[in-house]
Design an enzyme around this catalytic site. Structure first.
Site, mmCIF file in Angstrom:
data_model
loop_
_atom_site.group_PDB
_atom_site.id
_atom_site.type_symbol
_atom_site.label_atom_id
_atom_site.label_comp_id
_atom_site.label_asym_id
_atom_site.label_seq_id
_atom_site.Cartn_x
_atom_site.Cartn_y
_atom_site.Cartn_z
ATOM 1 N N SER A 100 0.828 -1.311 -0.069
ATOM 2 C CA SER A 100 -0.114 0.010 0.000
ATOM 3 C C SER A 100 0.843 1.118 0.016
ATOM 4 O O SER A 100 1.754 1.463 -0.805
ATOM 5 C CB SER A 100 -0.904 -0.205 1.270
ATOM 6 N N HIS A 239 -7.784 -5.852 1.995
ATOM 7 C CA HIS A 239 -6.551 -4.984 1.677
ATOM 8 C C HIS A 239 -5.330 -5.427 2.565
ATOM 9 O O HIS A 239 -4.295 -5.505 2.151
ATOM 10 C CB HIS A 239 -7.021 -3.655 2.294
#
Length: 264
Positions: A100, A239
């Site tokens: 990320s 995620h």
């Protein structure tokens, strides 16, 4: 000796390496997500063979650097990481893994190393991130960080997952996490990478990992950034798919294979 001590303290401050392997063939440097510290990725060291030494980068404002002011922009972050790690990275082959926010930092550091020192990772592993020159990255830049309520940021952190809910029960920890997340997001918003027409920045292979339940990322555009091979893997989960033990095993095995196949 003073210089060496300064270098050593800089390393200690910036990098967590729990499983030191001075004889490793390659260093894997990991870059955590927004609001994150080194606790999860530094533990990866025990999952790798003796040929790979794993370190996790620690930005100011967290863990043992709690008292330091947060970095103001991506350039500051890149310059600190590069100046502390340069000597190590010149000594032996290295690879980067970022998740990320950490993917964008790893890319920015790799770009700086390539442009300024002609150094390149043998492999770039990115996770849960758009290609940095992609249109899909632009909405991140327009999140109004200062006008966003703490509660909204907290909700976003909870939706993303990756933060144990018991930590969020503690007011001080929760406050600090929201602050750290806000500051990391601000650093990310200062980062811009415009890809020049015919300029392909890297020649190393790039592997993109993503959670199958995460919102889709523009991975295709990573093709523009290297003359090396690109591969894509979707792993089960959201995620923070990478915190699932079964996915951790897949990731560490796959990363090992890629590094060993790089013919060190």
């Amino acid at each position: 000796c003073v210089v060496f001590m300064g270098f050593f303290l800089g390393m200690e401050k910036l990098v967590a390496c729990l499983y030191q392997r001075p004889n490793a063939l390659c260093r894997l440097i990991c870059f955590p997500w927004a609001g994150g510290g080194t606790s999860q990725l530094a533990q990866w060291g025990k999952l790798f063979s003796s040929s790979i030494e794993v370190s996790s980068v620690r930005l100011p404002g967290r863990e043992s650097r709690l008292k330091e002011p947060f970095a103001k922009d991506m350039t500051t972050v890149v310059n600190e990481i590069t100046s502390v790690l340069l000597k190590e990275l010149q000594e032996k082959p290295f690879a980067f893994f970022g998740h990320s926010f950490g993917s964008y930092i790893s890319f920015a550091v790799a770009l700086h190393l390539k442009e300024k020192y002609g150094l390149e990772p043998i492999h770039l592993f990115v996770s849960g991130a758009h290609a940095p020159h992609s249109e899909a990255f632009l909405p991140i830049k327009s999140i109004p960080i200062y006008d966003t309520e703490d509660e909204d940021i907290l909700t976003y952190i909870q939706i993303l997952g990756g933060t144990p809910s018991e930590l969020l029960q503690n007011e001080d920890i929760k406050k600090h996490l929201i602050l750290t997340f806000r500051e990391d997001l601000r650093v990310l918003q200062t980062f811009s990478f415009e890809k020049a027409e015919r300029n392909i920045p890297f020649s190393c292979d790039i592997t993109c990992f993503d959670g199958s339940e995460d919102k889709p990322h523009d991975l295709e555009a990573w093709h523009d950034l290297t003359s090396g091979d690109i591969s894509f893997y979707k792993l089960p989960g959201g995620h923070f798919y990478l915190l699932e033990p079964s996915n951790e095993i897949f990731l560490t095995k796959h990363i090992t294979r890629c590094i060993e196949n790089a013919g060190l």
